[in-house]
Scaffold this motif. Structure first.
Motif, PDB file in Angstrom:
ATOM      1  N   ALA A 171       0.813  -1.219   0.000  1.00 19.62           N
ATOM      2  CA  ALA A 171       0.000   0.000   0.000  1.00 19.62           C
ATOM      3  C   ALA A 171       0.845   1.266   0.000  1.00 19.62           C
ATOM      4  O   ALA A 171       0.326   2.355  -0.259  1.00 19.62           O
ATOM      5  CB  ALA A 171      -0.937   0.004   1.211  1.00 19.62           C
ATOM      6  N   LEU A 172       2.153   1.122   0.272  1.00 19.62           N
ATOM      7  CA  LEU A 172       3.032   2.294   0.356  1.00 19.62           C
ATOM      8  C   LEU A 172       4.062   2.329  -0.771  1.00 19.62           C
ATOM      9  O   LEU A 172       4.995   3.129  -0.721  1.00 19.62           O
ATOM     10  CB  LEU A 172       3.756   2.305   1.715  1.00 19.62           C
ATOM     11  N   LYS A 173       3.887   1.496  -1.773  1.00 19.20           N
ATOM     12  CA  LYS A 173       4.857   1.440  -2.867  1.00 19.20           C
ATOM     13  C   LYS A 173       5.004   2.777  -3.582  1.00 19.20           C
ATOM     14  O   LYS A 173       6.090   3.143  -4.031  1.00 19.20           O
ATOM     15  CB  LYS A 173       4.443   0.361  -3.874  1.00 19.20           C
ATOM     16  N   ASN A 174       3.916   3.513  -3.688  1.00 15.85           N
ATOM     17  CA  ASN A 174       3.944   4.798  -4.389  1.00 15.85           C
ATOM     18  C   ASN A 174       3.906   5.982  -3.433  1.00 15.85           C
ATOM     19  O   ASN A 174       3.550   7.092  -3.825  1.00 15.85           O
ATOM     20  CB  ASN A 174       2.771   4.883  -5.368  1.00 15.85           C
ATOM     21  N   GLY A 175       4.244   5.747  -2.188  1.00 13.82           N
ATOM     22  CA  GLY A 175       4.229   6.816  -1.197  1.00 13.82           C
ATOM     23  C   GLY A 175       3.056   6.662  -0.244  1.00 13.82           C
ATOM     24  O   GLY A 175       2.435   5.595  -0.151  1.00 13.82           O
ATOM     25  N   LEU A 176       2.750   7.727   0.468  1.00 14.37           N
ATOM     26  CA  LEU A 176       1.627   7.699   1.400  1.00 14.37           C
ATOM     27  C   LEU A 176       0.320   7.495   0.636  1.00 14.37           C
ATOM     28  O   LEU A 176       0.199   7.913  -0.516  1.00 14.37           O
ATOM     29  CB  LEU A 176       1.565   9.001   2.200  1.00 14.37           C
ATOM     30  N   PRO A 177      -0.658   6.841   1.250  1.00 20.65           N
ATOM     31  CA  PRO A 177      -1.949   6.650   0.580  1.00 20.65           C
ATOM     32  C   PRO A 177      -2.536   7.982   0.125  1.00 20.65           C
ATOM     33  O   PRO A 177      -2.344   9.019   0.763  1.00 20.65           O
ATOM     34  CB  PRO A 177      -2.816   5.993   1.667  1.00 20.65           C
ATOM     35  N   GLU A 178      -3.240   7.950  -0.995  1.00 20.03           N
ATOM     36  CA  GLU A 178      -3.813   9.166  -1.568  1.00 20.03           C
ATOM     37  C   GLU A 178      -4.751   9.844  -0.571  1.00 20.03           C
ATOM     38  O   GLU A 178      -5.583   9.196   0.060  1.00 20.03           O
ATOM     39  CB  GLU A 178      -4.576   8.824  -2.849  1.00 20.03           C
ATOM     40  N   GLY A 179      -4.585  11.144  -0.435  1.00 24.49           N
ATOM     41  CA  GLY A 179      -5.408  11.910   0.490  1.00 24.49           C
ATOM     42  C   GLY A 179      -4.955  11.835   1.930  1.00 24.49           C
ATOM     43  O   GLY A 179      -5.655  12.304   2.825  1.00 24.49           O
ATOM     44  N   THR A 180      -3.773  11.245   2.163  1.00 22.90           N
ATOM     45  CA  THR A 180      -3.257  11.085   3.524  1.00 22.90           C
ATOM     46  C   THR A 180      -1.955  11.857   3.672  1.00 22.90           C
ATOM     47  O   THR A 180      -1.061  11.738   2.836  1.00 22.90           O
ATOM     48  CB  THR A 180      -3.007   9.599   3.845  1.00 22.90           C
ATOM     49  N   ASP A 181      -1.858  12.639   4.736  1.00 25.30           N
ATOM     50  CA  ASP A 181      -0.641  13.403   5.009  1.00 25.30           C
ATOM     51  C   ASP A 181       0.274  12.702   6.002  1.00 25.30           C
ATOM     52  O   ASP A 181       1.456  13.040   6.100  1.00 25.30           O
ATOM     53  CB  ASP A 181      -0.989  14.794   5.552  1.00 25.30           C
ATOM     54  N   VAL A 182      -0.261  11.758   6.736  1.00 26.94           N
ATOM     55  CA  VAL A 182       0.522  11.070   7.763  1.00 26.94           C
ATOM     56  C   VAL A 182      -0.085   9.696   8.001  1.00 26.94           C
ATOM     57  O   VAL A 182      -1.300   9.508   7.881  1.00 26.94           O
ATOM     58  CB  VAL A 182       0.541  11.897   9.076  1.00 26.94           C
ATOM     59  N   ILE A 183       0.768   8.723   8.302  1.00 25.30           N
ATOM     60  CA  ILE A 183       0.305   7.398   8.700  1.00 25.30           C
ATOM     61  C   ILE A 183       0.924   7.067  10.050  1.00 25.30           C
ATOM     62  O   ILE A 183       2.083   7.380  10.315  1.00 25.30           O
ATOM     63  CB  ILE A 183       0.652   6.315   7.659  1.00 25.30           C
ATOM     64  N   ASP A 184       0.141   6.448  10.896  1.00 24.24           N
ATOM     65  CA  ASP A 184       0.592   6.114  12.249  1.00 24.24           C
ATOM     66  C   ASP A 184       0.845   4.616  12.352  1.00 24.24           C
ATOM     67  O   ASP A 184       0.606   3.861  11.413  1.00 24.24           O
ATOM     68  CB  ASP A 184      -0.467   6.559  13.260  1.00 24.24           C
ATOM     69  N   HIS A 185       1.339   4.205  13.508  1.00 24.39           N
ATOM     70  CA  HIS A 185       1.596   2.791  13.797  1.00 24.39           C
ATOM     71  C   HIS A 185       2.635   2.207  12.832  1.00 24.39           C
ATOM     72  O   HIS A 185       2.444   1.124  12.272  1.00 24.39           O
ATOM     73  CB  HIS A 185       0.304   1.979  13.735  1.00 24.39           C
ATOM     74  N   VAL A 186       3.720   2.939  12.635  1.00 25.73           N
ATOM     75  CA  VAL A 186       4.812   2.484  11.774  1.00 25.73           C
ATOM     76  C   VAL A 186       5.995   2.092  12.662  1.00 25.73           C
ATOM     77  O   VAL A 186       6.369   2.835  13.573  1.00 25.73           O
ATOM     78  CB  VAL A 186       5.241   3.577  10.782  1.00 25.73           C
ATOM     79  N   THR A 187       6.567   0.922  12.392  1.00 17.32           N
ATOM     80  CA  THR A 187       7.713   0.424  13.163  1.00 17.32           C
ATOM     81  C   THR A 187       8.865   0.132  12.216  1.00 17.32           C
ATOM     82  O   THR A 187       8.657  -0.377  11.107  1.00 17.32           O
ATOM     83  CB  THR A 187       7.341  -0.854  13.935  1.00 17.32           C
ATOM     84  N   VAL A 188      10.063   0.461  12.659  1.00 14.98           N
ATOM     85  CA  VAL A 188      11.255   0.208  11.858  1.00 14.98           C
ATOM     86  C   VAL A 188      12.364  -0.305  12.771  1.00 14.98           C
ATOM     87  O   VAL A 188      12.525   0.162  13.899  1.00 14.98           O
ATOM     88  CB  VAL A 188      11.706   1.483  11.112  1.00 14.98           C
ATOM     89  N   THR A 189      13.103  -1.292  12.281  1.00 15.61           N
ATOM     90  CA  THR A 189      14.275  -1.822  12.985  1.00 15.61           C
ATOM     91  C   THR A 189      15.466  -1.728  12.041  1.00 15.61           C
ATOM     92  O   THR A 189      15.410  -2.243  10.916  1.00 15.61           O
ATOM     93  CB  THR A 189      14.060  -3.281  13.410  1.00 15.61           C
ATOM     94  N   GLY A 190      16.515  -1.052  12.478  1.00 13.02           N
ATOM     95  CA  GLY A 190      17.668  -0.887  11.600  1.00 13.02           C
ATOM     96  C   GLY A 190      18.881  -0.368  12.343  1.00 13.02           C
ATOM     97  O   GLY A 190      18.852  -0.131  13.556  1.00 13.02           O
ATOM     98  N   TYR A 191      19.956  -0.179  11.572  1.00 15.36           N
ATOM     99  CA  TYR A 191      21.223   0.300  12.125  1.00 15.36           C
ATOM    100  C   TYR A 191      21.258   1.824  12.148  1.00 15.36           C
ATOM    101  O   TYR A 191      20.860   2.476  11.179  1.00 15.36           O
ATOM    102  CB  TYR A 191      22.397  -0.206  11.287  1.00 15.36           C
ATOM    103  N   VAL A 192      21.749   2.368  13.249  1.00 15.42           N
ATOM    104  CA  VAL A 192      22.006   3.804  13.315  1.00 15.42           C
ATOM    105  C   VAL A 192      23.268   4.065  12.493  1.00 15.42           C
ATOM    106  O   VAL A 192      24.363   3.638  12.871  1.00 15.42           O
ATOM    107  CB  VAL A 192      22.194   4.264  14.776  1.00 15.42           C
ATOM    108  N   PHE A 193      23.107   4.761  11.366  1.00 18.56           N
ATOM    109  CA  PHE A 193      24.227   4.929  10.438  1.00 18.56           C
ATOM    110  C   PHE A 193      25.031   6.195  10.726  1.00 18.56           C
ATOM    111  O   PHE A 193      26.259   6.169  10.778  1.00 18.56           O
ATOM    112  CB  PHE A 193      23.708   4.948   8.999  1.00 18.56           C
ATOM    113  N   LYS A 194      24.329   7.317  10.908  1.00 19.81           N
ATOM    114  CA  LYS A 194      25.029   8.578  11.147  1.00 19.81           C
ATOM    115  C   LYS A 194      24.026   9.648  11.561  1.00 19.81           C
ATOM    116  O   LYS A 194      22.809   9.420  11.542  1.00 19.81           O
ATOM    117  CB  LYS A 194      25.773   9.028   9.883  1.00 19.81           C
ATOM    118  N   MET A 195      24.552  10.819  11.899  1.00 21.33           N
ATOM    119  CA  MET A 195      23.708  11.984  12.135  1.00 21.33           C
ATOM    120  C   MET A 195      23.638  12.758  10.824  1.00 21.33           C
ATOM    121  O   MET A 195      24.638  13.268  10.324  1.00 21.33           O
ATOM    122  CB  MET A 195      24.272  12.853  13.254  1.00 21.33           C
TER     123      MET A 195
END
Length: 316
Positions: free
Chosen positions: A173-197
């Motif tokens: 649902a996010l392949k082309n960006g945020l859903p149409e008519g939506t400025d923000v999506i909630d309940h998003v989780t990400v796990t990754g490496y802290v690369f830099k500031m």
């Protein structure tokens, strides 16, 4: 800062030494990366420059794609376990959170203030995404990565400061960006490496944000309770029907009362004499001639006799 050639050499040595390390581990029974052998060594990120103009520098590009490829090849579940292990280690270093395990460590402020402590380590962050774009990966990356997704995420403890996330996978649902008519999506989780500031421009000024390299964005959109929605429609419809029935009954009742009142008034009118009739009767009575009673004959004769008698003599 390491040159691009030196970073490539370092990455190549890590790749070559990995089988030897596993062989040594089999012989000695020891794992230098316990408890999560899939986690990269933080020392690989030591030469990554923070707050550098231009974002990811050319000399950092090889390590940049190496980390993204490593994330693709490892289990997301293992990454989350390693991130939780890193979080607990950090809590043990801080007296307040060591003595009060019920307190939640504000992870974003800690990363923001202690980048050297967190650089090269896996973390898990949850929040809302306000910007999501995708663009082609560098053509000369040797890992075959085609598309990169860039998300700007805000956590509950980041206030107005974003976390910039680079990943290679997002939900369909996010392949082309945020859903149409939506400025923000909630309940998003990400796990990754802290690369830099990461240094970026905002409103004619420069700001910094942690840059996280991740495998994917996990989005759990709130589910719509269809049963609850249907129940609401039924309740609303029933309420409307009852309301209309009540209005109809009140109108019918008022009509009946008006009808009864008119019937009673008609019956009362038939049993009474109108003022017009009374007035007509009184006028007729006043106009009728009065009949005088007949004169008394005896009295009349007497009167006549007295009238014809001679006048008294002077003698009497």
């Amino acid at each position: 800062m390491l040159s691009s050639r030196r970073i490539r050499t370092l990455v190549g040595l890590v790749s070559l030494l990995a089988p030897l390390t596993l062989l040594a581990d089999e012989k000695t029974g020891e794992d230098p990366f316990k408890p999560f052998p899939e986690q990269l060594q933080p020392s690989l990120f030591n030469e990554v420059e923070d707050k550098a103009l231009g974002g990811v520098l050319d000399d950092e590009e090889t390590l940049y794609y190496y980390v993204l490829n490593h994330l693709q090849e490892t289990s997301l579940q293992d990454q989350k376990q390693a991130a939780e292990f890193n979080l607990q280690n950090r809590r043990s270093e801080l007296k307040t959170f060591r003595e009060h395990p019920e307190l939640k460590l504000p992870l974003f402020p800690d990363i923001f203030k202690n980048m050297k402590r967190w650089k090269g380590r896996l973390v898990t962050l949850t929040g809302r995404v306000r910007k999501l774009v995708h663009y082609p990966a560098s053509e000369d990356n040797k890992f075959g990565i085609k598309t990169l997704y860039e998300a700007w995420m805000f956590t509950d403890d980041s206030q107005q400061n974003p976390v910039v996330v680079i990943c290679t996978e997002v939900p369909p649902a996010l392949k082309n960006g945020l859903p149409e008519g939506t400025d923000v999506i909630d309940h998003v989780t990400v796990t990754g490496y802290v690369f830099k500031m990461y240094l970026y421009s905002a409103q004619d000024t420069s700001r910094i944000a942690p840059l996280i390299l991740a495998q994917r964005l996990e989005w759990t959109p709130p589910k719509t309770d269809e049963t609850g929605g249907q129940l609401f429609v039924v309740i609303l419809g029933t309420t409307f029907i009852l309301l209309m029935a009540g209005v109809g009954f009140m109108l019918w009742r008022n009509n009946q009362r008006d009808k009864e009142f008119r019937e009673k008034r008609l019956q009362t009118s038939q049993g009474e004499v109108s003022f017009d009739q009374l007035s007509s009767a009184t006028t007729s009575a006043e106009r009728m001639p009065q009949i005088k009673p007949p004169a008394n004959e005896t009295g009349s004769a007497r009167d006549s006799k007295s009238d014809s008698s001679p006048p008294d003599s002077p003698r009497s």
